[in-house]
Scaffold this motif. Structure first.
Motif, mmCIF file in Angstrom:
data_model
loop_
_atom_site.group_PDB
_atom_site.id
_atom_site.type_symbol
_atom_site.label_atom_id
_atom_site.label_comp_id
_atom_site.label_asym_id
_atom_site.label_seq_id
_atom_site.Cartn_x
_atom_site.Cartn_y
_atom_site.Cartn_z
ATOM 1 N N PHE A 49 0.847 -1.201 0.000
ATOM 2 C CA PHE A 49 0.000 0.000 0.000
ATOM 3 C C PHE A 49 0.880 1.248 0.000
ATOM 4 C CE2 PHE A 49 -1.693 3.374 2.747
ATOM 5 C CZ PHE A 49 -2.765 3.794 1.988
ATOM 6 N N LEU A 51 2.529 1.946 -3.336
ATOM 7 C CA LEU A 51 1.593 2.381 -4.368
ATOM 8 C C LEU A 51 1.186 3.832 -4.138
ATOM 9 C CD1 LEU A 51 -0.759 -0.745 -4.450
ATOM 10 C CD2 LEU A 51 0.692 0.019 -6.347
ATOM 11 N N ILE A 83 -7.224 3.822 -1.203
ATOM 12 C CA ILE A 83 -8.065 2.799 -0.564
ATOM 13 C C ILE A 83 -7.091 1.941 0.241
ATOM 14 C CG2 ILE A 83 -9.632 0.836 -0.905
ATOM 15 C CD1 ILE A 83 -10.874 3.506 -1.781
ATOM 16 N N GLY A 95 -9.824 -3.199 -6.410
ATOM 17 C CA GLY A 95 -10.275 -3.888 -7.622
ATOM 18 C C GLY A 95 -11.753 -4.226 -7.635
ATOM 19 N N GLY A 131 -14.170 -1.565 -7.510
ATOM 20 C CA GLY A 131 -14.912 -0.390 -7.930
ATOM 21 C C GLY A 131 -15.109 0.678 -6.863
ATOM 22 N N TYR A 132 -14.644 0.432 -5.646
ATOM 23 C CA TYR A 132 -14.878 1.413 -4.571
ATOM 24 C C TYR A 132 -14.093 2.709 -4.797
ATOM 25 C CZ TYR A 132 -17.326 -2.208 -1.962
ATOM 26 O OH TYR A 132 -18.233 -3.168 -1.573
ATOM 27 N N THR A 158 -12.918 3.860 -7.669
ATOM 28 C CA THR A 158 -13.438 4.538 -8.862
ATOM 29 C C THR A 158 -14.725 5.287 -8.518
ATOM 30 O OG1 THR A 158 -12.451 2.832 -10.254
ATOM 31 C CG2 THR A 158 -14.201 4.149 -11.251
ATOM 32 N N ASN A 194 1.617 1.413 -11.287
ATOM 33 C CA ASN A 194 0.320 1.282 -10.616
ATOM 34 C C ASN A 194 -0.804 1.178 -11.656
ATOM 35 O OD1 ASN A 194 -1.786 1.245 -8.837
ATOM 36 N ND2 ASN A 194 -1.079 2.996 -7.636
ATOM 37 N N LYS A 195 -0.836 0.024 -12.337
ATOM 38 C CA LYS A 195 -1.757 -0.150 -13.470
ATOM 39 C C LYS A 195 -3.220 -0.086 -13.018
ATOM 40 C CE LYS A 195 1.629 -0.833 -16.334
ATOM 41 N NZ LYS A 195 2.144 0.359 -17.007
ATOM 42 N N ARG A 196 -3.474 -0.568 -11.809
ATOM 43 C CA ARG A 196 -4.864 -0.547 -11.320
ATOM 44 C C ARG A 196 -5.343 0.901 -11.178
ATOM 45 N NH1 ARG A 196 -4.293 -2.086 -6.412
ATOM 46 N NH2 ARG A 196 -4.171 -4.305 -6.765
ATOM 47 N N ALA A 197 -4.478 1.736 -10.612
ATOM 48 C CA ALA A 197 -4.855 3.134 -10.434
ATOM 49 C C ALA A 197 -5.032 3.823 -11.794
ATOM 50 C CB ALA A 197 -3.797 3.850 -9.605
ATOM 51 N N TYR A 232 -8.439 5.647 -13.086
ATOM 52 C CA TYR A 232 -8.546 7.056 -13.477
ATOM 53 C C TYR A 232 -9.051 7.175 -14.921
ATOM 54 C CZ TYR A 232 -5.548 7.519 -9.334
ATOM 55 O OH TYR A 232 -5.016 7.442 -8.070
HETATM 56 C C1 LIG Z 1 -6.083 2.908 -7.173
HETATM 57 C C2 LIG Z 1 -7.466 2.708 -6.574
HETATM 58 C C3 LIG Z 1 -8.021 4.073 -6.140
HETATM 59 C C4 LIG Z 1 -8.384 2.152 -7.685
HETATM 60 O O1 LIG Z 1 -9.661 1.960 -7.177
HETATM 61 P P1 LIG Z 1 -10.389 0.526 -7.343
HETATM 62 O O2 LIG Z 1 -11.747 0.689 -6.831
HETATM 63 O O3 LIG Z 1 -9.490 -0.505 -6.753
HETATM 64 O O4 LIG Z 1 -10.407 0.372 -8.937
HETATM 65 P P2 LIG Z 1 -11.500 -0.419 -9.797
HETATM 66 O O5 LIG Z 1 -11.808 -1.725 -9.149
HETATM 67 O O6 LIG Z 1 -12.667 0.448 -10.109
HETATM 68 O O7 LIG Z 1 -10.752 -0.569 -11.170
HETATM 69 C C5 LIG Z 1 -9.510 -1.151 -11.295
HETATM 70 C C6 LIG Z 1 -9.275 -1.410 -12.765
HETATM 71 O O8 LIG Z 1 -7.905 -1.737 -12.915
HETATM 72 C C7 LIG Z 1 -7.809 -2.957 -13.599
HETATM 73 N N1 LIG Z 1 -6.575 -3.569 -13.136
HETATM 74 C C8 LIG Z 1 -6.292 -4.082 -11.927
HETATM 75 N N2 LIG Z 1 -5.026 -4.527 -11.899
HETATM 76 C C9 LIG Z 1 -4.498 -4.280 -13.143
HETATM 77 C C10 LIG Z 1 -3.241 -4.493 -13.743
HETATM 78 N N3 LIG Z 1 -2.242 -5.067 -13.066
HETATM 79 N N4 LIG Z 1 -3.079 -4.090 -15.031
HETATM 80 C C11 LIG Z 1 -4.065 -3.489 -15.704
HETATM 81 N N5 LIG Z 1 -5.296 -3.248 -15.177
HETATM 82 C C12 LIG Z 1 -5.496 -3.643 -13.905
HETATM 83 C C13 LIG Z 1 -9.060 -3.722 -13.238
HETATM 84 O O9 LIG Z 1 -9.349 -4.761 -14.158
HETATM 85 C C14 LIG Z 1 -10.080 -2.583 -13.309
HETATM 86 O O10 LIG Z 1 -10.412 -2.262 -14.640
HETATM 87 P P3 LIG Z 1 -11.802 -2.756 -15.326
HETATM 88 O O11 LIG Z 1 -12.905 -2.250 -14.443
HETATM 89 O O12 LIG Z 1 -11.769 -2.130 -16.679
HETATM 90 O O13 LIG Z 1 -11.736 -4.263 -15.345
HETATM 91 C C15 LIG Z 1 -7.416 1.733 -5.348
HETATM 92 O O14 LIG Z 1 -7.184 0.413 -5.794
HETATM 93 C C16 LIG Z 1 -6.321 2.104 -4.334
HETATM 94 O O15 LIG Z 1 -6.427 3.129 -3.674
HETATM 95 N N6 LIG Z 1 -5.257 1.288 -4.222
HETATM 96 C C17 LIG Z 1 -4.203 1.404 -3.209
HETATM 97 C C18 LIG Z 1 -3.492 2.774 -3.161
HETATM 98 C C19 LIG Z 1 -3.256 3.367 -4.518
HETATM 99 O O16 LIG Z 1 -2.780 2.725 -5.432
HETATM 100 N N7 LIG Z 1 -3.600 4.663 -4.648
HETATM 101 C C20 LIG Z 1 -3.427 5.404 -5.859
HETATM 102 C C21 LIG Z 1 -2.182 6.197 -5.824
HETATM 103 S S1 LIG Z 1 -1.967 7.168 -7.313
#
Ligand SMILES: CC(C)(COP(=O)(O)OP(=O)(O)OC[C@H]1O[C@@H](n2cnc3c(N)ncnc32)[C@H](O)[C@@H]1OP(=O)(O)O)[C@@H](O)C(=O)NCCC(=O)NCCS
Length: 186
Positions: free
Chosen positions: A33, A36, A97, A104, A106-107, A109, A136-139, A143
């Motif tokens: 965490f 990230l 989060i 992952g 949707g919270y 987003t 940070n691909k998820r972030a 976005y």
């Molecule tokens: C970043 C964060 C705000 C995203 O919110 P979230 O609710 O987890 O995101 P979501 O579940 O809506 O969406 C994640 C997306 O990333 C995709 N994803 C997850 N891991 C992935 C990876 N390794 N490569 C590509 N895409 C990825 C998911 O498939 C999803 O996309 P989709 O809805 O098109 O399938 C949250 O996970 C978080 O706060 N994480 C920890 C701290 C952090 O990273 N903060 C951001 C700092 S800039």
């Protein structure tokens, strides 16, 4: 009139200084965490440090900070905020989060979508900006789903996990957001 601070999954609230810093300190003991979320060197933060940061930054008018809680059970799962560059109507936003079980799903987003409405409707901002680490691909995907566009990349900007990484700049203008709202309402 919808509740400004409520989304589909989460609501944005004030933090509770009695209970929240302790929970947030737990998040900051999770090094994944921390890496990230922060550019700084990972370091465990205790509840006192967290509370001091909330008071220092969240106390400023141009730096609102919110706790993110689930609508289903009022559980604290994250934090978000922004730093407003008032003369330009621009703000740097951030989101964390902290509860891994809520990654992952949707919270985050949903929270960002609520925050965008707040920033554009309540603060009348012209744009929202953010920076995210290239790994940070998820972030980045989250976005993108909110409508942020890639605006630039600082190559080799970060040293993390023994290697260099890029930092990605993303942003959304008020016009982008309004067009998105129009399209969603059709
Ligand atoms: C970043 C964060 C705000 C995203 O919110 P979230 O609710 O987890 O995101 P979501 O579940 O809506 O969406 C994640 C997306 O990333 C995709 N994803 C997850 N891991 C992935 C990876 N390794 N490569 C590509 N895409 C990825 C998911 O498939 C999803 O996309 P989709 O809805 O098109 O399938 C949250 O996970 C978080 O706060 N994480 C920890 C701290 C952090 O990273 N903060 C951001 C700092 S800039």
């Amino acid at each position: 009139m919808n509740n400004l601070f409520t989304g589909q999954l989460v609501k944005l609230t004030a933090s509770n200084p009695e209970t929240d810093p302790k929970i947030m300190a737990e998040w900051h003991r999770d090094t994944e965490f921390f890496r990230l979320a922060y550019g700084r060197i990972a370091q465990p933060w205790n509840a006192k440090t967290i509370q001091e940061r909330i008071e220092k930054y969240g106390g400023e008018l141009n730096e609102p900070i919110f706790a993110i809680r689930t609508l289903a059970d009022d559980k604290l799962i994250g934090q978000m905020g922004m730093w407003i560059d008032q003369p330009h109507g621009d703000a740097f936003t951030w989101i964390l989060i902290g509860e891994r079980d809520y990654w992952g799903k949707g919270y985050g987003t949903d929270a960002m979508r609520v925050f965008m409405r707040y920033a554009f409707q309540e603060w009348n901002l012209h744009r929202l900006s953010l920076r995210v680490f290239g790994f940070n691909k998820r972030a980045i995907r989250s976005y993108e789903k909110c409508g942020f566009l890639h605006e630039g990349v600082n190559r080799n900007a970060l040293q993390k996990m023994g290697q260099r990484w890029e930092e990605v700049w993303m942003g959304i203008t008020r016009g982008d957001w309004e067009r998105q709202q129009m399209a969603d309402s059709r």
